[in-house]
Design a protein around this motif. Structure first.
Motif, mmCIF file in Angstrom:
data_model
loop_
_atom_site.group_PDB
_atom_site.id
_atom_site.type_symbol
_atom_site.label_atom_id
_atom_site.label_comp_id
_atom_site.label_asym_id
_atom_site.label_seq_id
_atom_site.Cartn_x
_atom_site.Cartn_y
_atom_site.Cartn_z
ATOM 1 N N ILE A 165 1.948 -111.792 24.242
ATOM 2 C CA ILE A 165 1.548 -110.485 23.726
ATOM 3 C C ILE A 165 2.827 -109.685 23.507
ATOM 4 N N GLU A 166 2.920 -108.987 22.387
ATOM 5 C CA GLU A 166 4.084 -108.163 22.100
ATOM 6 C C GLU A 166 3.659 -106.721 21.880
ATOM 7 N N THR A 167 4.410 -105.817 22.465
ATOM 8 C CA THR A 167 4.160 -104.391 22.257
ATOM 9 C C THR A 167 5.439 -103.737 21.772
ATOM 10 N N MET A 168 5.275 -102.682 20.978
ATOM 11 C CA MET A 168 6.392 -101.841 20.566
ATOM 12 C C MET A 168 6.185 -100.482 21.209
ATOM 13 N N ALA A 169 7.255 -99.933 21.763
ATOM 14 C CA ALA A 169 7.143 -98.636 22.431
ATOM 15 C C ALA A 169 8.392 -97.814 22.164
ATOM 16 N N TYR A 170 8.197 -96.513 21.979
ATOM 17 C CA TYR A 170 9.326 -95.595 21.923
ATOM 18 C C TYR A 170 9.754 -95.257 23.345
ATOM 19 N N TYR A 171 11.053 -95.264 23.556
ATOM 20 C CA TYR A 171 11.633 -94.885 24.850
ATOM 21 C C TYR A 171 12.453 -93.628 24.652
ATOM 22 N N GLN A 172 12.260 -92.659 25.524
ATOM 23 C CA GLN A 172 13.085 -91.454 25.487
ATOM 24 C C GLN A 172 13.348 -90.996 26.910
ATOM 25 N N ALA A 173 14.602 -90.705 27.193
ATOM 26 C CA ALA A 173 14.999 -90.192 28.503
ATOM 27 C C ALA A 173 15.934 -89.017 28.303
ATOM 28 N N VAL A 174 15.846 -88.039 29.181
ATOM 29 C CA VAL A 174 16.738 -86.895 29.117
ATOM 30 C C VAL A 174 17.096 -86.493 30.536
ATOM 31 N N ALA A 175 18.353 -86.139 30.749
ATOM 32 C CA ALA A 175 18.833 -85.683 32.050
ATOM 33 C C ALA A 175 19.592 -84.382 31.858
ATOM 34 N N PHE A 176 19.213 -83.364 32.624
ATOM 35 C CA PHE A 176 19.882 -82.073 32.555
ATOM 36 C C PHE A 176 20.843 -81.980 33.726
ATOM 37 N N GLN A 177 22.127 -81.979 33.419
ATOM 38 C CA GLN A 177 23.168 -81.930 34.429
ATOM 39 C C GLN A 177 23.809 -80.556 34.459
ATOM 40 N N GLU A 178 24.731 -80.358 35.389
ATOM 41 C CA GLU A 178 25.298 -79.024 35.575
ATOM 42 C C GLU A 178 26.054 -78.536 34.351
ATOM 43 N N ASP A 179 26.824 -79.420 33.723
ATOM 44 C CA ASP A 179 27.647 -78.994 32.593
ATOM 45 C C ASP A 179 27.363 -79.791 31.325
ATOM 46 N N ALA A 180 26.262 -80.553 31.324
ATOM 47 C CA ALA A 180 25.925 -81.359 30.145
ATOM 48 C C ALA A 180 24.467 -81.782 30.221
ATOM 49 N N SER A 181 23.974 -82.260 29.105
ATOM 50 C CA SER A 181 22.659 -82.911 29.087
ATOM 51 C C SER A 181 22.808 -84.198 28.293
ATOM 52 N N VAL A 182 22.045 -85.204 28.692
ATOM 53 C CA VAL A 182 22.113 -86.516 28.070
ATOM 54 C C VAL A 182 20.723 -86.920 27.613
ATOM 55 N N GLN A 183 20.633 -87.442 26.413
ATOM 56 C CA GLN A 183 19.357 -87.937 25.896
ATOM 57 C C GLN A 183 19.552 -89.356 25.376
ATOM 58 N N GLN A 184 18.596 -90.228 25.691
ATOM 59 C CA GLN A 184 18.576 -91.587 25.184
ATOM 60 C C GLN A 184 17.310 -91.794 24.371
ATOM 61 N N ASN A 185 17.457 -92.353 23.178
ATOM 62 C CA ASN A 185 16.321 -92.684 22.322
ATOM 63 C C ASN A 185 16.418 -94.154 21.950
ATOM 64 N N ALA A 186 15.307 -94.858 21.973
ATOM 65 C CA ALA A 186 15.320 -96.271 21.592
ATOM 66 C C ALA A 186 13.900 -96.719 21.288
ATOM 67 N N THR A 187 13.807 -97.891 20.687
ATOM 68 C CA THR A 187 12.537 -98.581 20.509
ATOM 69 C C THR A 187 12.617 -99.900 21.272
ATOM 70 N N TRP A 188 11.624 -100.169 22.110
ATOM 71 C CA TRP A 188 11.581 -101.403 22.893
ATOM 72 C C TRP A 188 10.494 -102.316 22.335
ATOM 73 N N ARG A 189 10.884 -103.534 22.028
ATOM 74 C CA ARG A 189 9.909 -104.577 21.718
ATOM 75 C C ARG A 189 9.796 -105.470 22.943
ATOM 76 N N CYS A 190 8.650 -105.415 23.587
ATOM 77 C CA CYS A 190 8.439 -106.147 24.839
ATOM 78 C C CYS A 190 7.487 -107.326 24.606
ATOM 79 N N ARG A 191 7.867 -108.466 25.155
ATOM 80 C CA ARG A 191 6.987 -109.639 25.125
ATOM 81 C C ARG A 191 6.420 -109.848 26.522
ATOM 82 N N TRP A 192 5.104 -110.080 26.575
ATOM 83 C CA TRP A 192 4.397 -110.217 27.845
ATOM 84 C C TRP A 192 3.706 -111.584 27.885
ATOM 85 N N THR A 193 3.740 -112.199 29.042
ATOM 86 C CA THR A 193 2.983 -113.427 29.255
ATOM 87 C C THR A 193 1.580 -113.052 29.697
ATOM 88 N N PRO A 194 0.546 -113.542 29.001
ATOM 89 C CA PRO A 194 -0.819 -113.166 29.380
ATOM 90 C C PRO A 194 -1.099 -113.494 30.837
#
Length: 602
Positions: A165-194
């Motif tokens: 089984i294969e799924t496509m998912a959007y991934y987004q992460a954000v971290a608010f730090q003292e003097d910066a913020s970081v954001q990650q954006n990606a698309t994950w294609r995951c394969r699963w064994t039934p």
């Protein structure tokens, strides 16, 4: 509430005394909303939608991964042992050889190199549960030190065969730090064994992750850890109505104001910006549900707002969706147009922040949005009103969109020609704008896209295709199909700009991205009797926002996917704006839905 009954209704009609607040209605009020939506969603696993059951299971496992990324604790193999299969494998979840692709005063963007140096060597591969844990730990490194880390996955595709089984998912992460913020954006294609012999469920068996379109954004600077700062409280500090009324959720007012006043539960109320008092600062006019006064907030030199609604004579109590602040009589002062349930109101501005009602116009009421332009080049501004709904029946019910993906049974939009001396003539049919004019219209934008000296009109429609009306010396023709911009989707906004700086105006349309729609519309079970064309239209309906590049020959090219601008979530509004002053137009997309006190509310 302290309403002024002199302005309770600005359309003459029979008066009705009701419990607090007092509202005097004119004729043809907006009919009440009728209940009937189910409160509980059906279980996809018992409803014949195997793919949705699989999506739920995949989402649950991805949510567990999100929780691991959000914590500051080390990620270990035991933490993902119930997710990763024994033969799990993946490469770096941050991509290979990250390179800086953009930098300005505070913003830096990194993406993997498209072409790797010859001495890079083979990609590092992670295996098994320990390998997944290590890959996740490395992914979380840029997020480390964040006082507030948020991670989200959204599954938007499910495919299956006998062995996987294969799924496509959007991934987004954000971290608010003292003097910066970081954001990650990606698309994950995951394969699963039934997990079951018949392949009907995903077990604790993620077989692989393939990362696509990874990017990492850093906003840095001791005084600017984010691009924008929320200054709402400070700006409205001197406005009691902000805390007393605007901060209350809509269900608070639904419990206190009768439905006869047209208190509307879905929040489709807009605002207008303009300098009403000539001080060079933009002011705000806010439309409200029926029974609550519209608000005029005047911008002060210190950056705060002062409410002047009643003093300016524009605290309208009629149900209002949209407004414009524009100069309609060419006297150099900004005037005000307000669309109410009963019709259009035209106020003349005195240039000092005061207004006087000059005209009422029935037959163009309850406009979801208004757009002004001088379409006939006679040196005054005309008004186009987007009328979303058709006429309600005797029970107060509006017609539902039919067919859902290509509806043409909505309201009829209206063009009001400005004939001077506060006279506005409905010329919709006369100028050709009655063509394809029943399309559940949300928004419209004027622009001379073909550079012939007169402004053309693009109309974004819900439940189907849009309109592009080419203006030929004051006569309009819908050329959307031939121009390639019908954009069958849930159109909610439109914005023009020359985003690629080639001298031609391009179009961005805000629609709804639907993860569930993207999953379901591609399944065999979906609309089995429908034609391939109809299925493709439904699939397009869920894709999201659209960027059209102007070719210069009267047609446009869809650049949405390549530009990475389709997924704007539930995109109510969008606009081009150069937010960092680098000479290139950026895109801002407002998205979301109602927020209330119900803990089940999304």
């Amino acid at each position: 509430m302290g309403q002024n009954p002199r302005r309770s209704s600005l359309f003459a009609g029979a008066a009705a005394l009701i419990a607090v607040p007092v509202v005097i209605w004119g004729t043809d009020p907006l009919p009440p909303m009728r209940p009937g939506y189910p409160l509980a969603e059906p279980d996809p696993q018992t409803g014949g939608w195997e793919s949705e059951g699989l999506a739920d299971k995949a989402a649950a496992r991805l949510k567990h991964i999100a929780g691991l990324l959000e914590t500051r604790d080390p990620i270990t193999g035991s933490g993902v042992a119930n997710i990763a299969s024994a033969d799990f494998s993946c490469e770096s979840l941050r991509g290979r050889n990250l390179q800086e692709v953009y930098r300005d005063g505070s913003l830096v963007v990194f993406r993997p190199a498209r072409e790797l140096p010859t001495d890079t060597g083979p990609a590092a591969t992670f295996h098994g549960a320990d390998g997944l844990a290590e890959a996740l730990q490395r992914l979380a490194e840029p997020l480390a030190g964040g006082a507030d880390v948020r991670v989200k996955f959204k599954v938007f595709s499910v495919e299956q065969d006998e062995s996987s089984i294969e799924t496509m998912a959007y991934y987004q992460a954000v971290a608010f730090q003292e003097d910066a913020s970081v954001q990650q954006n990606a698309t994950w294609r995951c394969r699963w064994t039934p997990g079951d012999p018949d392949g009907s469920a995903i077990g604790p068996a993620m077989a692989s992750i393939e990362v696509r379109d990874y990017e990492e954004i850093v906003v840095q600077g001791a005084e600017r850890p984010t691009l924008f700062a929320d200054c709402t409280e400070a700006v409205f500090a001197a406005c009691p109505s902000y805390h007393d009324q605007l901060c209350q959720p809509i269900d608070y007012w639904l419990e206190r104001i009768e439905w006869r006043n047209n208190i509307f539960p879905f929040g489709h109320h807009g605002l207008a910006l303009g300098d009403v008092n000539g001080d060079g600062l933009d002011d705000v006019y806010l439309c409200q549900p029926g029974g609550l006064p519209n608000r005029l907030f005047v911008h002060r030199r210190n950056g705060s707002l002062e409410e002047r609604s009643a003093a300016a004579g524009v605290d309208v109590l009629d149900f209002s969706r949209s407004a414009l602040i524009v100069d309609l009589d060419n006297d150099g002062s900004q005037d005000l147009v307000v669309s109410t349930a009963a019709g259009m109101l035209f106020f003349a501005g005195d240039g000092k922040g005061g207004f006087a009602l000059r005209a009422r116009r029935r037959g163009a009421g309850d406009a979801y949005s208004l757009a002004a332009a001088d379409y006939d080049n006679d040196a005054d501004l005309d008004i186009f009103a987007c009328i979303y709904h058709g006429s309600a029946d005797d029970a107060g019910r509006f017609p539902i969109p039919v067919p859902y993906h290509d509806a043409a049974n909505g309201g009829a939009n209206v063009l009001l020609r400005n004939d001077g001396v506060w006279q506005f003539q409905n010329v919709t049919a006369e100028v050709g704008l009655d063509e394809n004019n029943h399309r559940f219209s949300f928004a419209a934008g004027w622009e001379d896209y073909d550079n012939d000296g007169d402004v053309d009109l693009y109309v974004a429609n819900d439940y189907g295709r849009n309109n592009l009306y080419r203006n030929d010396e004051g006569r309009f023709l819908d050329v959307a199909a031939g121009a390639g911009v019908e954009d069958i989707a849930s159109g909610m906004s439109v914005s023009f700009a020359d985003y690629n700086r080639d001298g031609r105006m391009d179009i961005y349309v805000g629609n709804m991205f639907s993860a569930a729609g993207n999953r379901v519309a591609y399944q065999r079970e979906f609309q089995p009797e429908a034609s391939a064309k109809t299925k493709a239209q439904f699939q397009r309906l869920a894709r999201g926002n659209t960027l059209f590049a102007n070719r210069g020959d009267g047609t446009f090219r869809d650049e949405s996917v390549g530009a990475g601008v389709t997924m704007g979530r539930w995109a109510w509004s969008s606009v081009f704006a150069d937010i960092n002053n680098d000479g290139w137009d950026d895109l801002l997309v407002a998205n979301g839905y109602l927020t209330g006190r119900d803990p089940r509310d999304l």
